[in-house]
Design a protein around this motif. Structure first.
Motif: not given
Length: 416
Positions: A348-354, A130-140
């Motif tokens: 709590i997010s997993g590795e895959t989009p679903d 989750h933290a990685t996904n959010v970071g990619i969206m807002f910071r790359g």
């Protein structure tokens, strides 16, 4: 494996091996709150059977919430759990007819309430995906995780007064936002309302004195049990207000928890190794005990007057930081914890989009849509949408469930 005299339907969340706690009242007497455990489609009224427990445990079982039982510590929790299983097992030491007619109540006849008086509430940010996904969206992608993230459990102090039990509606909040391209903020209803798939645990034991940290490998003594959680989030309000001090009104609109508290003892068959951590953490966070669990989690979204659609399937095992590390870090300054305090995992997010645990991720910041039944779609929550979170563990024919954590979005108050 012991067998209860109470019939357990196939696929039930609540076999004899579970016995989650809750606070209930009869629908006929909604103000009379009492403690219970779930068994099949019934609850056992603990006040009615308190005389069958050790004298030092009876007052806690006759209380109107779980705080006193939480304060007794892990040895008392184990003793009470063992005794409850004895009472509900075939060949029970007490008159089964008395239990059936006086102490066992169909769940269809009760109301469920907040399980404890929550003194303080802390929400962490412990899922690396989750933290990685959010970071990619807002910071790359090159700067997805902040420099501190792999070194300490990031968290913030939430609002205990707006923690509510499953089934409580949540009002769409009003607030300030800064529209894309605008120079000045505007005031109005949140447009980007989101859910967050989380789990929470209640602090138990006597707690710690102010100034005295809890060691990471002793922290298990302070984990009473776990509940499902939805930390509702106003993404557009959050984006404008969170710099420089973090979440505030975007998070205090409401936090929903399930009414059932599943004890750590019930989850022991589903223990896993802790999530691998790199680089090695500082000594006060180095945990030698496994305290990770294989808990299947799912989120469904139900528009008004329509069927629900399963939109996410995740698992507790994806958490990078464990509850024990959260406690150790929370108290390393000497912060004192008290029975009934609530701590949450973060999304709590997993590795895959679903397996993503929020609409922010599932819709990837509004660039995609989530497909629902009957041709409907969502990017963020609409009025009268209901979000339903479920969780269970399953292994070798044993199922331990958490019930549901549900809440419906109500329209915002009119703006004068």
């Amino acid at each position: 494996m012991s067998v209860s005299f109470v019939p357990i339907p196939e696929g039930s969340d609540f076999p004899l091996e579970n016995l989650p706690y809750a606070v209930f009242s009869k629908k006929s007497k909604p103000d009379k709150h009492r403690l219970c455990v779930a068994i099949g489609d019934y609850v056992l009224d603990l006040k009615e059977v308190a005389q069958y427990y050790a004298p030092e445990h009876q007052a806690a079982l006759q209380s109107h919430n779980l705080n006193l039982l939480m304060s007794l510590g892990h040895e008392a929790w184990d003793a009470v759990r063992t005794r409850t299983q004895e009472l509900l097992t075939k060949g029970s030491v007490v008159d089964v007819n008395d239990l059936r007619t006086v102490c066992l109540i169909p769940q269809s006849e009760i109301l469920l309430h907040l399980p404890a008086e929550i003194g303080d509430y802390t929400d962490f940010y412990s899922s690396i995906h989750h933290a990685t996904n959010v970071g990619i969206m807002f910071r790359g992608a090159d700067n997805a995780l902040m420099p501190n993230w792999r070194h300490l459990p990031v968290g913030y102090h939430g609002r205990a007064s707006s923690v509510v039990v499953s089934g409580t509606p949540i009002r769409r909040p009003l607030g300030q936002t800064l529209p894309e391209g605008a120079e000045k903020p505007v005031f109005g209803a949140c447009r980007l309302l989101d859910f967050e798939l989380e789990m929470a645990f209640f602090i138990g034991g006597p707690g710690n004195q102010l100034g005295e940290p809890i060691k990471v490998d002793d922290a298990w003594k302070n984990v009473f049990g776990f509940s499902l959680m939805n930390d509702w989030s106003a993404r557009d309000i959050q984006k404008w207000e969170y710099v420089p001090l973090g979440p505030f009104t975007a998070k205090n609109l409401g936090t929903t928890i399930s009414p059932w508290v599943v004890t750590t003892a019930a989850l022991k068959p589903f223990l896993l190794d802790n999530f691998p951590q790199e680089p090695e953490v500082l000594p006060y966070l180095r945990q030698t005990l496994p305290f990770n669990f294989d808990i299947n989690l799912e989120v469904s979204l139900k528009p008004a007057d329509d069927n629900e659609t399963l939109i996410s399937k995740s698992n507790f095992k994806h958490l990078y930081w464990t509850p024990l590390q959260q406690i150790a870090h929370h108290t390393i300054t000497g912060c004192n914890l008290r029975p009934g305090d609530l701590m949450a995992s973060g999304t709590i997010s997993g590795e895959t989009p679903d397996s993503y645990g929020s609409l922010l991720e599932l819709c990837w910041r509004g660039t995609k849509t989530v497909e629902l039944q009957n041709g409907k779609t969502r990017k963020f929550l609409q009025d009268y949408d209901e979000v339903i979170i479920r969780g269970h563990c399953e292994k070798n024919g044993l199922r331990i469930g958490f019930g549901t954590c549900a809440g419906q979005v109500l329209p915002a108050h009119p703006v004068d």
